[in-house]
Design a protein around this motif. Structure first.
Motif, short mmCIF file in Angstrom:
data_model
loop_
_atom_site.label_atom_id
_atom_site.label_comp_id
_atom_site.label_asym_id
_atom_site.label_seq_id
_atom_site.Cartn_x
_atom_site.Cartn_y
_atom_site.Cartn_z
N GLN A 176 8.43 23.76 -5.24
CA GLN A 176 8.61 23.07 -6.52
C GLN A 176 7.77 23.76 -7.61
O GLN A 176 6.76 24.39 -7.31
N PRO A 177 8.20 23.63 -8.86
CA PRO A 177 7.44 24.24 -9.96
C PRO A 177 6.00 23.71 -10.00
O PRO A 177 5.75 22.54 -9.74
N SER A 178 5.08 24.61 -10.30
CA SER A 178 3.68 24.23 -10.39
C SER A 178 2.97 25.25 -11.27
O SER A 178 3.60 26.15 -11.84
N SER A 179 1.66 25.14 -11.37
CA SER A 179 0.90 26.08 -12.19
C SER A 179 0.99 27.50 -11.64
O SER A 179 0.85 28.47 -12.38
N SER A 180 1.24 27.62 -10.33
CA SER A 180 1.32 28.95 -9.72
C SER A 180 2.75 29.37 -9.39
O SER A 180 2.99 30.50 -8.98
N VAL A 181 3.70 28.46 -9.57
CA VAL A 181 5.11 28.75 -9.30
C VAL A 181 5.92 28.43 -10.55
O VAL A 181 6.29 27.29 -10.80
N GLU A 214 19.84 24.96 -6.15
CA GLU A 214 19.91 24.33 -4.83
C GLU A 214 18.53 24.20 -4.21
O GLU A 214 18.18 23.17 -3.65
N GLY A 215 17.75 25.28 -4.31
CA GLY A 215 16.47 25.33 -3.62
C GLY A 215 15.37 24.49 -4.25
O GLY A 215 14.48 24.00 -3.56
N VAL A 216 15.42 24.33 -5.56
CA VAL A 216 14.37 23.57 -6.27
C VAL A 216 14.86 22.17 -6.59
O VAL A 216 14.15 21.18 -6.44
N GLY A 217 16.10 22.08 -7.08
CA GLY A 217 16.64 20.77 -7.38
C GLY A 217 16.39 20.28 -8.79
O GLY A 217 16.23 21.07 -9.72
#
Length: 251
Positions: A176-181, A214-217
């Motif tokens: 999932q999206p984050s400060s590092s992704v 698909e992978g993150v949503g």
């Protein structure tokens, strides 16, 4: 794990209770390992189990992915066993919840329904237990960035193939999206590639966007849905109609 004891236990359970009453999807998943085992006795049990499943289902079709892994001699042996006895015998023991007099009549339909339902449950459990993939960590070990900057369209397609491979197995499961992704720069790259003059590059970029969706949503939908306008414009190109439809469907 004692494969000899395990395979013998499964086979005897098929005979005692009827294969239709067993966890068919789990057994189906284990059969390839059993029929490819180094021990000949284990392989024989695997073939016998597969035969009982075919009899219970009334068809080999749902087991085709397993059959594809058999050797020609094993397929020939399976066909002979089914020719000699196409239907399952009445369970030697049975279950209290089963009406043994109706077992043969109901087993094929029940078994097919059970296999389909159990397979979905197993797949959902397996997906839930899979670790999410950090594609940026994987990409850092590749020449993706270098190849993407090369002028040839074929190099860009190759770069995008690397990116798709970094996504791991399907259905995709990405971190999932984050400060590092942060997926925003990557989505920006794909947006630019949608405008490439070669349809193969644009089509491959759509595959990447589909993978991200698909992978993150839903966390990524606000970043992806603004691209719908670009995608709809690309649908005017006959070479991209299918790619656009597949991509939009995931959004």
């Amino acid at each position: 794990l004692d494969f000899g004891a395990a395979s013998s236990l499964i086979f005897n359970a098929c005979l005692d209770f009827g294969a239709a009453c067993l966890p068919l999807a789990a057994i189906k998943t284990s059969i390839p390992t059993i029929i490819q085992h180094a021990n000949v006795t284990v392989r024989e049990f695997g073939l016998k189990i597969l035969t009982e499943l075919c009899r219970a289902l009334g068809t080999k079709a749902p087991l085709q992915d397993v059959l594809d892994k058999l050797k020609p001699a094993q397929i020939s042996q399976l066909d002979k066993l089914l020719e000699m006895q196409p239907t399952p015998e009445a369970p030697r023991v049975g279950l209290r919840s089963s009406n043994l007099s109706n077992s043969a009549a109901l087993s094929k339909g029940d078994a097919l329904s059970a296999l389909a339902g159990q397979a979905k449950i197993l797949e959902a459990e397996r997906f839930a237990n899979r670790p999410a993939v950090n594609i940026f960590v994987k990409l850092s070990a590749t020449d993706y960035s270098t190849r993407l900057l090369l002028p040839k369209w074929s190099e860009k397609v190759a770069a995008l193939d690397i990116l798709l491979e970094c996504g791991g197995e399907q259905p995709f499961k990405l971190e999932q999206p984050s400060s590092s992704v942060n997926y925003v720069p990557l989505i920006g790259e794909m947006k630019k590639l949608l405008g490439h003059t070669h349809f193969a590059v644009a089509s491959k970029a759509m595959q990447v966007l589909s993978m991200l969706a698909e992978g993150v949503g839903r966390e990524l939908y606000p970043n992806l849905r603004p691209l719908l306008t670009n995608l709809l414009q690309l649908s005017k190109d006959k070479k991209l109609v299918k790619a656009v439809a597949s991509c939009v469907d995931v959004f």
